[in-house]
Design an enzyme around this catalytic site. Sequence first.
Site, mmCIF file in Angstrom:
data_model
loop_
_atom_site.group_PDB
_atom_site.id
_atom_site.type_symbol
_atom_site.label_atom_id
_atom_site.label_comp_id
_atom_site.label_asym_id
_atom_site.label_seq_id
_atom_site.Cartn_x
_atom_site.Cartn_y
_atom_site.Cartn_z
ATOM 1 N N GLY A 146 0.808 -1.219 0.000
ATOM 2 C CA GLY A 146 0.000 0.000 0.000
ATOM 3 C C GLY A 146 0.837 1.263 0.000
ATOM 4 N N CYS A 147 1.902 1.273 0.805
ATOM 5 C CA CYS A 147 2.767 2.449 0.905
ATOM 6 C C CYS A 147 3.534 2.672 -0.398
ATOM 7 C CB CYS A 147 3.735 2.278 2.076
ATOM 8 S SG CYS A 147 2.898 2.114 3.663
ATOM 9 N N THR A 148 3.924 1.603 -1.033
ATOM 10 C CA THR A 148 4.648 1.712 -2.302
ATOM 11 C C THR A 148 3.745 2.317 -3.379
ATOM 12 O OG1 THR A 148 6.054 -0.186 -1.787
ATOM 13 C CG2 THR A 148 5.850 0.418 -4.109
#
Length: 229
Positions: free
Chosen positions: A119-121
């Site tokens: 998700g952060c990527t």
Amino acid sequence: MSKKTRKKSSKTTAKSSPATAVRSKAVASVKPPAAKARKAVAKKSSKAAKAASTKPSHKDASKSLKSAASAATKSTTLLEGAKAPDFRLPRDGGSEVSLTDFAGKKLVLFFYPRADTPGCTKEAIDFTRLKDAFAESGTEILGVSGDTVKAQESFRNKHQLAIPLGSDEQHEMLEAYGAWGEKSMYGRTFLGILRTTVLLGADGRIARIWRNVRVDGHAGEVLAAARSL
């Protein structure tokens, strides 16, 4: 036996009786080893039970954690229109980044749980992809997490990110911006980074806050908000 001999024997028996009584009393007062052992075990069990009763239960620990998280959230709740909390953090590349670096500009602060996770990527790549569009609207972008500077640099290099990444290992900025609080996963409650985005106006005040962010389409939504300021 003569009368004299019987009299002498009676005296001897009379003398020995008190000593015999004392020995009998002493023997009676000595507890059997088994009784001592049972008493020692009972005493130890009593101490263990008392110690166990003073240990905080799992329920109490969970309640304490929730109270701490609730108190932290109440003290760091941001409101739109409020002045943005100041900050200064180490960032990828070895330098520092601070709120004053963006004076007179709009700024997007996106707080993500952990570098190089799915998700952060995706979120970081989406903001990088729209970086020029943000720049056209006079808006800068800064990503922040609790990762080390080294981890942020690896994250940047691996995915060719073109936005600065701040390292807040002490969670001071995260707390100040309401991006640190209670989370739950697989039935376990803990404190961690809450995926949050904050848009600052050129006047240094909070223009918009997104909490519990869903990554898909989020960067585009923030861009639209930045353009409307």
